[in-house]
Structures are given as C-alpha cells and as structure tokens.
Motif scaffolding. Structure first.
Motif, PDB file in Angstrom:
ATOM      1  N   ASP A 124       0.816  -1.211   0.000  1.00 32.53           N
ATOM      2  CA  ASP A 124       0.000   0.000   0.000  1.00 32.53           C
ATOM      3  C   ASP A 124       0.857   1.272   0.000  1.00 32.53           C
ATOM      4  O   ASP A 124       0.408   2.333   0.394  1.00 32.53           O
ATOM      5  CB  ASP A 124      -0.973   0.014   1.178  1.00 32.53           C
ATOM      6  CG  ASP A 124      -0.268  -0.154   2.519  1.00 32.53           C
ATOM      7  OD1 ASP A 124       0.961  -0.363   2.540  1.00 32.53           O
ATOM      8  OD2 ASP A 124      -0.949  -0.082   3.553  1.00 32.53           O
ATOM      9  N   VAL A 171      -1.218   3.468  -8.837  1.00 34.80           N
ATOM     10  CA  VAL A 171      -2.592   2.974  -8.961  1.00 34.80           C
ATOM     11  C   VAL A 171      -2.611   1.502  -9.321  1.00 34.80           C
ATOM     12  O   VAL A 171      -3.402   0.719  -8.772  1.00 34.80           O
ATOM     13  CB  VAL A 171      -3.371   3.817  -9.995  1.00 34.80           C
ATOM     14  CG1 VAL A 171      -4.695   3.154 -10.353  1.00 34.80           C
ATOM     15  CG2 VAL A 171      -3.606   5.222  -9.442  1.00 34.80           C
ATOM     16  N   TRP A 172      -1.735   1.094 -10.239  1.00 40.16           N
ATOM     17  CA  TRP A 172      -1.674  -0.325 -10.616  1.00 40.16           C
ATOM     18  C   TRP A 172      -1.372  -1.204  -9.400  1.00 40.16           C
ATOM     19  O   TRP A 172      -2.016  -2.238  -9.182  1.00 40.16           O
ATOM     20  CB  TRP A 172      -0.601  -0.514 -11.686  1.00 40.16           C
ATOM     21  CG  TRP A 172      -0.336  -1.953 -12.019  1.00 40.16           C
ATOM     22  CD1 TRP A 172      -1.097  -2.791 -12.766  1.00 40.16           C
ATOM     23  CD2 TRP A 172       0.787  -2.720 -11.577  1.00 40.16           C
ATOM     24  NE1 TRP A 172      -0.517  -4.043 -12.835  1.00 40.16           N
ATOM     25  CE2 TRP A 172       0.646  -4.027 -12.105  1.00 40.16           C
ATOM     26  CE3 TRP A 172       1.915  -2.434 -10.795  1.00 40.16           C
ATOM     27  CZ2 TRP A 172       1.570  -5.039 -11.880  1.00 40.16           C
ATOM     28  CZ3 TRP A 172       2.839  -3.447 -10.564  1.00 40.16           C
ATOM     29  CH2 TRP A 172       2.663  -4.722 -11.102  1.00 40.16           C
ATOM     30  N   ARG A 173      -0.414  -0.761  -8.583  1.00 45.97           N
ATOM     31  CA  ARG A 173      -0.044  -1.569  -7.423  1.00 45.97           C
ATOM     32  C   ARG A 173      -1.119  -1.545  -6.342  1.00 45.97           C
ATOM     33  O   ARG A 173      -1.381  -2.565  -5.681  1.00 45.97           O
ATOM     34  CB  ARG A 173       1.283  -1.053  -6.864  1.00 45.97           C
ATOM     35  CG  ARG A 173       1.932  -2.010  -5.871  1.00 45.97           C
ATOM     36  CD  ARG A 173       3.320  -1.565  -5.509  1.00 45.97           C
ATOM     37  NE  ARG A 173       3.897  -2.396  -4.475  1.00 45.97           N
ATOM     38  CZ  ARG A 173       4.799  -1.990  -3.601  1.00 45.97           C
ATOM     39  NH1 ARG A 173       5.260  -0.747  -3.665  1.00 45.97           N
ATOM     40  NH2 ARG A 173       5.278  -2.800  -2.683  1.00 45.97           N
ATOM     41  N   ARG A 175      -4.335  -1.207  -6.865  1.00 48.10           N
ATOM     42  CA  ARG A 175      -5.422  -2.067  -7.345  1.00 48.10           C
ATOM     43  C   ARG A 175      -5.122  -3.530  -7.023  1.00 48.10           C
ATOM     44  O   ARG A 175      -5.992  -4.276  -6.568  1.00 48.10           O
ATOM     45  CB  ARG A 175      -5.602  -1.901  -8.851  1.00 48.10           C
ATOM     46  CG  ARG A 175      -6.556  -0.795  -9.261  1.00 48.10           C
ATOM     47  CD  ARG A 175      -6.767  -0.815 -10.772  1.00 48.10           C
ATOM     48  NE  ARG A 175      -7.845   0.047 -11.179  1.00 48.10           N
ATOM     49  CZ  ARG A 175      -9.132  -0.314 -11.198  1.00 48.10           C
ATOM     50  NH1 ARG A 175      -9.474  -1.541 -10.831  1.00 48.10           N
ATOM     51  NH2 ARG A 175     -10.061   0.530 -11.588  1.00 48.10           N
ATOM     52  N   ALA A 178      -5.564  -4.125  -3.332  1.00 48.18           N
ATOM     53  CA  ALA A 178      -6.981  -4.175  -2.948  1.00 48.18           C
ATOM     54  C   ALA A 178      -7.587  -5.542  -3.266  1.00 48.18           C
ATOM     55  O   ALA A 178      -8.449  -6.038  -2.528  1.00 48.18           O
ATOM     56  CB  ALA A 178      -7.750  -3.074  -3.669  1.00 48.18           C
ATOM     57  N   ASP A 179      -7.149  -6.170  -4.341  1.00 41.63           N
ATOM     58  CA  ASP A 179      -7.625  -7.519  -4.677  1.00 41.63           C
ATOM     59  C   ASP A 179      -7.108  -8.557  -3.688  1.00 41.63           C
ATOM     60  O   ASP A 179      -7.827  -9.486  -3.317  1.00 41.63           O
ATOM     61  CB  ASP A 179      -7.189  -7.896  -6.094  1.00 41.63           C
ATOM     62  CG  ASP A 179      -7.924  -7.111  -7.171  1.00 41.63           C
ATOM     63  OD1 ASP A 179      -9.013  -6.585  -6.876  1.00 41.63           O
ATOM     64  OD2 ASP A 179      -7.395  -7.024  -8.300  1.00 41.63           O
ATOM     65  N   LEU A 191      -7.435   4.111   0.308  1.00 44.76           N
ATOM     66  CA  LEU A 191      -8.102   4.212  -0.997  1.00 44.76           C
ATOM     67  C   LEU A 191      -9.270   5.190  -0.946  1.00 44.76           C
ATOM     68  O   LEU A 191      -9.478   5.970  -1.888  1.00 44.76           O
ATOM     69  CB  LEU A 191      -8.573   2.830  -1.449  1.00 44.76           C
ATOM     70  CG  LEU A 191      -7.474   1.837  -1.813  1.00 44.76           C
ATOM     71  CD1 LEU A 191      -8.064   0.478  -2.135  1.00 44.76           C
ATOM     72  CD2 LEU A 191      -6.638   2.349  -2.977  1.00 44.76           C
ATOM     73  N   HIS A 195      -9.465   8.533  -3.242  1.00 44.59           N
ATOM     74  CA  HIS A 195     -10.605   8.769  -4.125  1.00 44.59           C
ATOM     75  C   HIS A 195     -11.302  10.089  -3.803  1.00 44.59           C
ATOM     76  O   HIS A 195     -11.681  10.852  -4.702  1.00 44.59           O
ATOM     77  CB  HIS A 195     -11.615   7.617  -3.997  1.00 44.59           C
ATOM     78  CG  HIS A 195     -11.350   6.484  -4.932  1.00 44.59           C
ATOM     79  ND1 HIS A 195     -10.739   5.309  -4.518  1.00 44.59           N
ATOM     80  CD2 HIS A 195     -11.599   6.334  -6.255  1.00 44.59           C
ATOM     81  CE1 HIS A 195     -10.636   4.487  -5.560  1.00 44.59           C
ATOM     82  NE2 HIS A 195     -11.141   5.080  -6.616  1.00 44.59           N
ATOM     83  N   ARG A 202      -8.648   9.584  -9.086  1.00 45.65           N
ATOM     84  CA  ARG A 202      -9.885   9.000  -9.590  1.00 45.65           C
ATOM     85  C   ARG A 202      -9.778   8.712 -11.088  1.00 45.65           C
ATOM     86  O   ARG A 202     -10.197   7.650 -11.571  1.00 45.65           O
ATOM     87  CB  ARG A 202     -11.069   9.923  -9.308  1.00 45.65           C
ATOM     88  CG  ARG A 202     -11.433  10.047  -7.835  1.00 45.65           C
ATOM     89  CD  ARG A 202     -12.776  10.717  -7.636  1.00 45.65           C
ATOM     90  NE  ARG A 202     -12.812  12.089  -8.144  1.00 45.65           N
ATOM     91  CZ  ARG A 202     -12.454  13.159  -7.438  1.00 45.65           C
ATOM     92  NH1 ARG A 202     -12.009  13.019  -6.195  1.00 45.65           N
ATOM     93  NH2 ARG A 202     -12.535  14.377  -7.955  1.00 45.65           N
ATOM     94  N   TRP A 205      -7.301   5.797 -11.645  1.00 49.81           N
ATOM     95  CA  TRP A 205      -7.936   4.542 -11.218  1.00 49.81           C
ATOM     96  C   TRP A 205      -8.936   4.063 -12.273  1.00 49.81           C
ATOM     97  O   TRP A 205      -8.970   2.878 -12.615  1.00 49.81           O
ATOM     98  CB  TRP A 205      -8.622   4.755  -9.879  1.00 49.81           C
ATOM     99  CG  TRP A 205      -9.226   3.504  -9.288  1.00 49.81           C
ATOM    100  CD1 TRP A 205     -10.451   2.963  -9.570  1.00 49.81           C
ATOM    101  CD2 TRP A 205      -8.618   2.649  -8.311  1.00 49.81           C
ATOM    102  NE1 TRP A 205     -10.652   1.823  -8.829  1.00 49.81           N
ATOM    103  CE2 TRP A 205      -9.552   1.602  -8.047  1.00 49.81           C
ATOM    104  CE3 TRP A 205      -7.407   2.655  -7.632  1.00 49.81           C
ATOM    105  CZ2 TRP A 205      -9.287   0.587  -7.126  1.00 49.81           C
ATOM    106  CZ3 TRP A 205      -7.158   1.643  -6.705  1.00 49.81           C
ATOM    107  CH2 TRP A 205      -8.081   0.627  -6.472  1.00 49.81           C
ATOM    108  N   ASN A 208      -7.445   2.325 -15.228  1.00 46.17           N
ATOM    109  CA  ASN A 208      -6.966   0.967 -14.935  1.00 46.17           C
ATOM    110  C   ASN A 208      -5.629   0.678 -15.641  1.00 46.17           C
ATOM    111  O   ASN A 208      -5.511  -0.232 -16.466  1.00 46.17           O
ATOM    112  CB  ASN A 208      -8.014  -0.073 -15.350  1.00 46.17           C
ATOM    113  CG  ASN A 208      -7.697  -1.451 -14.780  1.00 46.17           C
ATOM    114  OD1 ASN A 208      -6.851  -1.605 -13.899  1.00 46.17           O
ATOM    115  ND2 ASN A 208      -8.386  -2.466 -15.292  1.00 46.17           N
TER     116      ASN A 208
END
Length: 269
Positions: A124, A171-173, A175, A178-179, A191, A195, A202, A205, A208
């Motif tokens: 994070d 943002v890629w990392r 995301r 978060a998964d 996050l 946002h 935003r 994100w 993507n």
C-alpha cells in the motif's frame, strides 16, 4: 505425529531468530541461541505456559488467531505461515493485510548502499524502511511515509514533477493490493482518502493502467537542489509483498554531486 511436527517447527524457528530480528534488546546472560519462549509468547500475545505446551506437543489444537500471532512473532513468510497452519490442522486464511514489517537482512541491505537512496515499500506504498540518503532526498519519511498520499494528496514536487508514470504505477499496485487484501482496514481507508481527495487519482484509477516494476529514469525536483535526473530500479521481496526501490545517479553528473551533498547533510544531522 502432527503435534510433534508442529512442536519441532516452532522450536527450530525460535532457535533461528535473534532478539534484534524482532526489535528486542539482547541483554546479558543469554545462554542459548534464539529467542526465549517467553519472548515468543509475548510477541504472539499468548501466555508463556500455552506456548511452552505447544513446543512440548502437549497443547490443544491452536486456533487461527493463535497461529496468526505465532506467524507474526516468528517472522514467517506466507509459505511458512501456510505450512504452520497445515501442521496445526487448520485451514489457512489469506493474510488480513500486506506485511508491514521488514526482514532484518533487507533493512541491512539499505545501509550497505551509501551512494544509493533506498527505501522499502509495502503493497500500500507505506515506506517501511529507508537509509539516510533516501530520507535526505525524499524528506519527511518519518512524519509522512506513505508515497501514494504524498503523490496524490500533498502533491509534493519531489514526487509529482516528472512523475506522471509513477502515478500510474501507484494505482496499478494499489489495485493489486486491494484484490489481495480486501479486508485490510488501513488499505481501505487509504483508498477512500485518495478517491475523495484527488481528481487525478480517480481518473487514473478509472483508466486501470497496467505497469510492471523495472528500470526507469526520471527527473525529480528537489526543493533545495532543483531538478535531479535519477535512475530508479526495483527489487521485489515476493514473500512479503514488498519492494526495494533503489535511486541512483549517473557518475560525473550534477545529480551525482547533489547526492554527495545530500549524503553529507544527512550524516551531519
């Protein structure tokens, strides 16, 4: 048989750890290698008696909560944590959040690179460890260590000017994190904060982006030294979902001179 295997695993792992590995003072009168049983019990938030019974193969089957405490106390990598759960006959659940403790050998590596600004970041983007040159270059790491927050919310020039690609990488990392850690409160809060507070975040994100770690050359704008052309390389620590970021300057350049100046300033503090 399973109890004996679990007990052996705990004993062997404890014997392989030193007090400095877990930020404990060594103290006088240590006659055996490794941590003491009471130290592991304290780190794992359980009674010493219960931990001793586990090591002697006399304890009841530990719960998932107990096993998570042991995994944290014994600095187990994800694969080792899974092995611990299986020895105990408990189905392992995914880690609640990204590991936020740096292994001692990784921290030691940072301080063997005096001409390199080096940091360790969690999934994070929390900076968990750094060397003096990195602190002099990036500034304020102790007070505000999260690079995503500094990039998108504080808009610090050292992380913004010339760092458009860094925004996509962050943002890629995030995301991916978060998964992997959907129930981690700190990541969820970060996050939400990003946002709510950053239109750039935003938009990035929503786009993507897909990025992969590797070599990059970028220009950082230092508040005192101006533009610095810096090479960035990333080493992954996959067992802890962490990254070591190495920032260097080409020899003989003005940026190399600036690094020498920053290193000297850091040593004088």
């Amino acid at each position: 048989m399973a109890r004996e295997e679990l007990a052996r695993f705990l004993r062997d792992r404890r014997a392989g750890l030193r007090p400095d590995h877990v930020a404990l003072p060594a103290g006088p009168g240590r006659r055996t290698p490794g941590l003491r049983r009471e130290e592991v019990a304290e780190l794992a938030h359980m009674s010493t008696d219960y931990y001793v019974r586990l090591e002697q193969a006399r304890g009841p089957r530990p719960s998932a909560r107990i096993l998570d405490g042991l995994a944290e106390a014994l600095l187990l990598a994800p694969a080792e944590r899974t092995h611990l759960f299986r020895l105990a006959g408990v189905v392992p659940e995914p880690p609640a959040g990204p590991p936020r403790r740096v292994r001692p050998h990784v921290t030691a590596l940072l301080h063997r690179l005096p001409a390199t600004a080096a940091v360790v970041t969690s999934a994070d983007y929390e900076v968990l460890a750094w060397n003096p040159l990195a602190d002099a270059l990036l500034g304020g790491l102790a007070a505000n260590p999260n690079l995503a927050r500094r990039r998108f919310l504080l808009r610090e020039p050292v992380l913004t000017c010339g760092h458009e690609d860094f925004a996509a990488f962050v943002v890629w990392r995030l995301r991916a994190a978060a998964d992997r850690y959907p129930h981690d409160a700190e990541l969820t809060s970060l996050l939400r904060e990003l946002h709510d507070g950053s239109a750039e975040f935003r938009a990035t994100w929503a786009a993507n982006p897909v990025r992969a770690p590797g070599h990059r050359t970028k220009t950082m704008t230092h508040p005192d030294l101006g533009p610095l052309r810096i090479n960035c390389d990333i080493l992954t620590v996959p067992e802890d979902d962490q990254q070591v970021v190495l920032m260097t300057a080409d020899p003989g350049t003005s940026t190399a001179d600036a690094f020498l100046h920053l290193a000297a300033a850091g040593q004088s503090v």
